[in-house]
Scaffold this active site. Sequence first.
Site, PDB file in Angstrom:
ATOM      1  N   ASP A   1       1.509  -0.313  -1.134  1.00  0.00           N
ATOM      2  CA  ASP A   1       0.108  -0.216  -1.559  1.00  0.00           C
ATOM      3  C   ASP A   1      -0.788  -0.990  -0.610  1.00  0.00           C
ATOM      4  O   ASP A   1      -0.451  -2.116  -0.201  1.00  0.00           O
ATOM      5  CB  ASP A   1      -0.049  -0.838  -2.958  1.00  0.00           C
ATOM      6  CG  ASP A   1      -0.154   0.210  -4.044  1.00  0.00           C
ATOM      7  OD1 ASP A   1      -0.392   1.392  -3.737  1.00  0.00           O
ATOM      8  OD2 ASP A   1       0.009  -0.169  -5.220  1.00  0.00           O
TER       9      ASP A   1
ATOM     10  N   GLU B   1      -6.154   3.916  -3.473  1.00  0.00           N
ATOM     11  CA  GLU B   1      -6.758   4.473  -4.692  1.00  0.00           C
ATOM     12  C   GLU B   1      -8.104   5.126  -4.407  1.00  0.00           C
ATOM     13  O   GLU B   1      -8.875   4.643  -3.580  1.00  0.00           O
ATOM     14  CB  GLU B   1      -6.956   3.351  -5.730  1.00  0.00           C
ATOM     15  CG  GLU B   1      -5.654   2.720  -6.173  1.00  0.00           C
ATOM     16  CD  GLU B   1      -5.847   1.609  -7.210  1.00  0.00           C
ATOM     17  OE1 GLU B   1      -6.984   1.374  -7.666  1.00  0.00           O
ATOM     18  OE2 GLU B   1      -4.833   0.970  -7.563  1.00  0.00           O
TER      19      GLU B   1
ATOM     20  N   GLU C   1      -2.434   8.679 -12.726  1.00  0.00           N
ATOM     21  CA  GLU C   1      -2.079   7.693 -13.756  1.00  0.00           C
ATOM     22  C   GLU C   1      -2.945   7.846 -15.009  1.00  0.00           C
ATOM     23  O   GLU C   1      -4.190   7.911 -14.916  1.00  0.00           O
ATOM     24  CB  GLU C   1      -2.260   6.277 -13.161  1.00  0.00           C
ATOM     25  CG  GLU C   1      -1.888   5.160 -14.136  1.00  0.00           C
ATOM     26  CD  GLU C   1      -1.743   3.796 -13.474  1.00  0.00           C
ATOM     27  OE1 GLU C   1      -1.842   3.700 -12.234  1.00  0.00           O
ATOM     28  OE2 GLU C   1      -1.528   2.811 -14.207  1.00  0.00           O
TER      29      GLU C   1
HETATM   30  O1  KIV Z   1       0.890  -0.772  -8.144  1.00  0.00           O
HETATM   31  C1  KIV Z   1       1.657   0.001  -8.753  1.00  0.00           C
HETATM   32  O2  KIV Z   1       2.710  -0.388  -9.256  1.00  0.00           O
HETATM   33  C2  KIV Z   1       1.269   1.401  -8.852  1.00  0.00           C
HETATM   34  C3  KIV Z   1       2.035   2.268  -9.801  1.00  0.00           C
HETATM   35  C4  KIV Z   1       1.527   2.112 -11.183  1.00  0.00           C
HETATM   36  C5  KIV Z   1       1.990   3.687  -9.379  1.00  0.00           C
HETATM   37  O3  KIV Z   1       0.325   1.807  -8.244  1.00  0.00           O
END
Ligand code: KIV
Length: 279
Positions: free
Chosen positions: A89, A121, A188
């Site tokens: 991420d 995101e 989500e």
């Molecule tokens: O940060 C995370 O764990 C996520 C998942 C909920 C997909 O983005």
Amino acid sequence: MPLRPADLTRRKQGGLAITMLTAWDALSAAVVAGAGVDAVLVGDSLAMVVLGHATTLPVTLEEMLHHCRAAGRGLAAAAAHHPPLLICDLPFLSYQCGADEAVAAAGRVLKETPAVAVKLEGAEPETLTVIDRMVRSGIPVMGHLGLTPQSVHQLGYRRQAGDPVSQERLRRRALALQEAGCFALVIEHVPAELASELSASLVIPVIGIGAGDGCDGQVRVTADLLGLTSRQPPFSPPLMEGRALAVEVLGRWVREQGPAAAPAPTPATRPASPAAPHC
Ligand code: KIV
């Protein structure tokens, strides 16, 4: 051969379910790789699950890189011949302050960790520009729509796209992410019918959490599935009561060691002691 982003599309085309779990270090990465997942996400949820923050906002790029390197070592040890796809991420404000900075942040993930893709995101016009720049620089990007925790102060943790107008907006945003070059999309906490419809209409795999069974794949926060977290999202029920189990077996071990120490004296009765050293 390690899995590549394009392998997820092939799985979708072949009608095979896609599984993705989060990991935050070598230990958890080895466990989820042992379970046979297709993809491992070092999600920014580690801010809450592992680092104890109230939201995902405080985690830094440096911390994400640190945890992603550790997860990569766990995968290398546990699944040397067929490692899952490792995705990291991009944390809050690492990709919202201009395209150059965003590409540099994503580039650091690929240069300094074994991750082969980033996730980010939203689908604002600026975000689409950033995704396009990343993809044209050779950086695979996974999108994330619906409940986007980095926007918690605007959206809360509520289910998203509950009315026809916001559902239409989500359809447009999902298509825009595909057109910008995302290789997959996490969706989500949205209505199951909408998530199924998107899975059927998009070419890229749609990976759901709290979005019903009709998606091309499913992702979960591993600590939620194992019942380790104290705040369990309602749309991600645990498969076991891991936290209670761990407290119980560890408590048994503690008790087996012999009688517990006497309670510490209260401040009123505690004898004066020298100041604690700064260590
Ligand atoms: O940060 C995370 O764990 C996520 C998942 C909920 C997909 O983005």
